[in-house]
Design a protein around this motif. Structure first.
Motif, PDB file in Angstrom:
ATOM      1  N   ARG A  15     -19.450  -0.211  80.061  1.00  0.00           N
ATOM      2  CA  ARG A  15     -19.028   0.203  80.998  1.00  0.00           C
ATOM      3  C   ARG A  15     -18.356   1.608  81.198  1.00  0.00           C
ATOM      4  O   ARG A  15     -18.514   2.373  82.039  1.00  0.00           O
ATOM      5  N   GLY A  16     -18.573   2.464  80.395  1.00  0.00           N
ATOM      6  CA  GLY A  16     -17.672   3.720  79.978  1.00  0.00           C
ATOM      7  C   GLY A  16     -19.346   4.839  80.265  1.00  0.00           C
ATOM      8  O   GLY A  16     -18.963   6.297  80.087  1.00  0.00           O
ATOM      9  N   LEU A  17     -20.519   4.457  80.188  1.00  0.00           N
ATOM     10  CA  LEU A  17     -21.308   5.504  80.013  1.00  0.00           C
ATOM     11  C   LEU A  17     -21.461   6.005  81.418  1.00  0.00           C
ATOM     12  O   LEU A  17     -21.275   5.756  82.431  1.00  0.00           O
ATOM     13  N   ARG A  18     -22.255   6.891  81.571  1.00  0.00           N
ATOM     14  CA  ARG A  18     -22.946   7.916  82.523  1.00  0.00           C
ATOM     15  C   ARG A  18     -21.563   8.212  83.525  1.00  0.00           C
ATOM     16  O   ARG A  18     -22.319   7.810  85.219  1.00  0.00           O
ATOM     17  N   ASN A  19     -20.936   8.145  83.415  1.00  0.00           N
ATOM     18  CA  ASN A  19     -19.831   8.552  84.717  1.00  0.00           C
ATOM     19  C   ASN A  19     -20.244  10.245  84.831  1.00  0.00           C
ATOM     20  O   ASN A  19     -20.795  10.841  84.636  1.00  0.00           O
ATOM     21  N   ALA A  20     -19.451  11.247  85.772  1.00  0.00           N
ATOM     22  CA  ALA A  20     -19.308  12.336  86.145  1.00  0.00           C
ATOM     23  C   ALA A  20     -17.632  12.936  86.385  1.00  0.00           C
ATOM     24  O   ALA A  20     -17.070  12.200  87.460  1.00  0.00           O
ATOM     25  N   ALA A  21     -18.130  14.003  85.473  1.00  0.00           N
ATOM     26  CA  ALA A  21     -16.493  14.849  85.806  1.00  0.00           C
ATOM     27  C   ALA A  21     -16.316  15.196  87.809  1.00  0.00           C
ATOM     28  O   ALA A  21     -16.906  15.572  88.344  1.00  0.00           O
ATOM     29  N   THR A  22     -15.455  15.462  88.065  1.00  0.00           N
ATOM     30  CA  THR A  22     -15.086  15.703  88.683  1.00  0.00           C
ATOM     31  C   THR A  22     -14.370  17.501  89.109  1.00  0.00           C
ATOM     32  O   THR A  22     -13.957  17.913  90.192  1.00  0.00           O
ATOM     33  N   GLY A  23     -14.297  17.597  87.707  1.00  0.00           N
ATOM     34  CA  GLY A  23     -13.006  18.817  87.260  1.00  0.00           C
ATOM     35  C   GLY A  23     -12.845  18.214  85.541  1.00  0.00           C
ATOM     36  O   GLY A  23     -13.739  18.144  85.012  1.00  0.00           O
ATOM     37  N   ARG A  24     -11.502  18.743  85.581  1.00  0.00           N
ATOM     38  CA  ARG A  24     -10.669  18.460  84.124  1.00  0.00           C
ATOM     39  C   ARG A  24     -10.838  16.952  84.383  1.00  0.00           C
ATOM     40  O   ARG A  24     -10.375  16.113  84.849  1.00  0.00           O
ATOM     41  N   ILE A  25     -11.612  16.191  82.642  1.00  0.00           N
ATOM     42  CA  ILE A  25     -11.671  15.092  82.945  1.00  0.00           C
ATOM     43  C   ILE A  25      -9.903  14.492  81.371  1.00  0.00           C
ATOM     44  O   ILE A  25     -10.216  15.971  80.410  1.00  0.00           O
ATOM     45  N   ASN A  26      -9.365  14.502  81.872  1.00  0.00           N
ATOM     46  CA  ASN A  26      -8.716  13.822  80.233  1.00  0.00           C
ATOM     47  C   ASN A  26      -9.065  11.989  79.950  1.00  0.00           C
ATOM     48  O   ASN A  26      -8.927  11.131  80.785  1.00  0.00           O
ATOM     49  N   VAL A  27      -9.138  12.218  78.614  1.00  0.00           N
ATOM     50  CA  VAL A  27      -8.907  10.812  78.636  1.00  0.00           C
ATOM     51  C   VAL A  27      -8.739  10.551  77.260  1.00  0.00           C
ATOM     52  O   VAL A  27      -8.679  10.815  76.492  1.00  0.00           O
ATOM     53  N   SER A  28      -7.610   9.217  77.732  1.00  0.00           N
ATOM     54  CA  SER A  28      -6.654   8.564  76.367  1.00  0.00           C
ATOM     55  C   SER A  28      -6.492   7.782  76.237  1.00  0.00           C
ATOM     56  O   SER A  28      -6.904   6.719  76.851  1.00  0.00           O
ATOM     57  N   LEU A  29      -6.665   6.905  74.609  1.00  0.00           N
ATOM     58  CA  LEU A  29      -5.728   5.972  74.337  1.00  0.00           C
ATOM     59  C   LEU A  29      -5.451   5.373  73.423  1.00  0.00           C
ATOM     60  O   LEU A  29      -4.727   6.442  72.492  1.00  0.00           O
ATOM     61  N   SER A  30      -4.634   4.284  73.276  1.00  0.00           N
ATOM     62  CA  SER A  30      -3.862   4.066  71.837  1.00  0.00           C
ATOM     63  C   SER A  30      -4.692   3.114  70.658  1.00  0.00           C
ATOM     64  O   SER A  30      -3.790   3.329  69.816  1.00  0.00           O
ATOM     65  N   LYS A  31      -5.936   2.791  70.736  1.00  0.00           N
ATOM     66  CA  LYS A  31      -5.905   2.576  69.699  1.00  0.00           C
ATOM     67  C   LYS A  31      -7.813   2.241  69.110  1.00  0.00           C
ATOM     68  O   LYS A  31      -8.368   2.716  71.192  1.00  0.00           O
ATOM     69  N   GLY A  32      -8.455   2.519  68.599  1.00  0.00           N
ATOM     70  CA  GLY A  32      -9.005   2.638  68.731  1.00  0.00           C
ATOM     71  C   GLY A  32     -10.138   4.200  68.377  1.00  0.00           C
ATOM     72  O   GLY A  32      -9.526   5.075  68.489  1.00  0.00           O
ATOM     73  N   TYR A  33     -11.697   4.094  68.037  1.00  0.00           N
ATOM     74  CA  TYR A  33     -12.602   5.713  67.550  1.00  0.00           C
ATOM     75  C   TYR A  33     -13.997   5.360  68.723  1.00  0.00           C
ATOM     76  O   TYR A  33     -14.060   4.311  69.047  1.00  0.00           O
ATOM     77  N   GLY A  34     -13.820   7.208  69.246  1.00  0.00           N
ATOM     78  CA  GLY A  34     -15.458   6.678  69.751  1.00  0.00           C
ATOM     79  C   GLY A  34     -15.500   7.898  70.431  1.00  0.00           C
ATOM     80  O   GLY A  34     -15.406   8.674  69.310  1.00  0.00           O
ATOM     81  N   LEU A  35     -16.270   8.399  70.398  1.00  0.00           N
ATOM     82  CA  LEU A  35     -17.285   9.343  71.442  1.00  0.00           C
ATOM     83  C   LEU A  35     -17.608   9.397  73.101  1.00  0.00           C
ATOM     84  O   LEU A  35     -16.984   8.985  73.240  1.00  0.00           O
ATOM     85  N   ILE A  36     -17.492  10.904  73.280  1.00  0.00           N
ATOM     86  CA  ILE A  36     -17.413  11.004  74.865  1.00  0.00           C
ATOM     87  C   ILE A  36     -18.651  12.144  74.378  1.00  0.00           C
ATOM     88  O   ILE A  36     -18.158  12.811  74.073  1.00  0.00           O
ATOM     89  N   ALA A  37     -19.263  11.624  75.296  1.00  0.00           N
ATOM     90  CA  ALA A  37     -21.335  12.372  75.224  1.00  0.00           C
ATOM     91  C   ALA A  37     -20.960  13.482  76.288  1.00  0.00           C
ATOM     92  O   ALA A  37     -20.272  12.508  77.309  1.00  0.00           O
ATOM     93  N   VAL A  38     -21.232  14.902  76.755  1.00  0.00           N
ATOM     94  CA  VAL A  38     -21.214  15.326  77.559  1.00  0.00           C
ATOM     95  C   VAL A  38     -23.527  16.030  77.682  1.00  0.00           C
ATOM     96  O   VAL A  38     -23.203  16.756  76.576  1.00  0.00           O
ATOM     97  N   ASP A  39     -23.714  15.749  79.249  1.00  0.00           N
ATOM     98  CA  ASP A  39     -24.381  16.671  79.530  1.00  0.00           C
ATOM     99  C   ASP A  39     -24.891  17.569  80.136  1.00  0.00           C
ATOM    100  O   ASP A  39     -24.431  16.867  81.067  1.00  0.00           O
ATOM    101  N   LEU A  40     -24.117  18.865  79.438  1.00  0.00           N
ATOM    102  CA  LEU A  40     -24.615  20.275  80.383  1.00  0.00           C
ATOM    103  C   LEU A  40     -25.436  20.514  80.831  1.00  0.00           C
ATOM    104  O   LEU A  40     -25.447  21.328  81.586  1.00  0.00           O
ATOM    105  N   ALA A  41     -26.940  19.679  80.542  1.00  0.00           N
ATOM    106  CA  ALA A  41     -28.144  20.190  81.075  1.00  0.00           C
ATOM    107  C   ALA A  41     -28.075  19.405  82.331  1.00  0.00           C
ATOM    108  O   ALA A  41     -29.196  19.364  83.056  1.00  0.00           O
ATOM    109  N   GLY A  42     -26.973  17.904  82.779  1.00  0.00           N
ATOM    110  CA  GLY A  42     -26.918  17.319  83.928  1.00  0.00           C
ATOM    111  C   GLY A  42     -27.971  16.124  83.405  1.00  0.00           C
ATOM    112  O   GLY A  42     -28.243  15.092  84.821  1.00  0.00           O
TER     113      GLY A  42
END
Length: 213
Positions: free
Chosen positions: A186-213
């Motif tokens: 569900r969290g895959l292949r989003n698109a930023a509108t500018g600054r992104i804020n990702v918060s969570l209360s429990k668990g762990y994972g990764l934010i993958a960023v593709d600067l090449a677009g």
């Protein structure tokens, strides 16, 4: 992006010296090379303060060029990867942020090990990223993190455990206090509108960023 590493760890995976990576590398106050990762030092314009590993992936040219560097040498039969040993050495400097350059791509087992190592380090309170140049991965642990991204930049939130209390703001698709179970796309292949804020209360994972677009 707004990631400035206190410590840069050079790993042996593929790397492209993009402007973002060169800038980030140049702002590190300490550079540690893990084994064959020393080959990235010149292209990033940095000089390691320490060279760590069993030196089984280093060619003669690098051994000659970097012969003056202080070393921490380990046997090939050991209980930790060169990346882990370099990270342990880097953490002695008590960094607030750490970048693994050359930590993505290459052999799958090493790449997965690097990703999990990044999360493990982040769970101690250090902000951690890995980069191949065009691709970045940021360890995601509570309470989360903010990233300044150009509008349209693709990013994904990848759970490595069940994520709870997850909110994503600043993306084309946003979430508020959601649950993202391990294995969810569900969290895959989003698109930023500018600054992104990702918060969570429990668990762990990764934010993958593709600067090449």
């Amino acid at each position: 992006m707004n990631f400035i590493p206190d410590v840069l760890v050079l790993l042996g995976g593929p790397l492209e010296a993009t402007p973002q990576l060169v800038e980030a590398a140049g702002r590190a106050r300490l550079v540690v090379a893990a084994d064959g990762g020393v080959r990235h030092a010149a292209v990033l314009g940095v000089e390691p303060a320490l060279w760590v590993g069993d030196f089984d992936s280093v060619n003669l040219e690098d051994l000659t060029r970097w012969a003056h560097l202080p070393r921490m040498e380990y046997p090939r039969d050991k209980d930790a990867t060169d990346a882990e040993l370099a990270a342990q050495a880097a953490l002695k400097a008590a960094p607030r942020s750490l970048l693994f350059a050359g930590g993505l791509g290459g052999e799958l087992d090493h790449e997965l090990g690097n990703l999990m190592l990044a999360v493990a380090v982040a769970r101690t309170g250090v902000r951690v990223a890995l980069s191949s140049g065009p691709t970045w991965a940021f360890a995601l642990v509570p309470p989360g993190l903010e990233l300044d991204l150009e509008p349209g930049t693709p990013f994904s939130v990848v759970p490595l455990a069940d994520l709870k209390g997850l909110s994503i703001r600043g993306g084309r698709w946003e979430l508020e206090n959601a649950e993202l179970p391990l294995g969810s796309g569900r969290g895959l292949r989003n698109a930023a509108t500018g600054r992104i804020n990702v918060s969570l209360s429990k668990g762990y994972g990764l934010i993958a960023v593709d600067l090449a677009g």
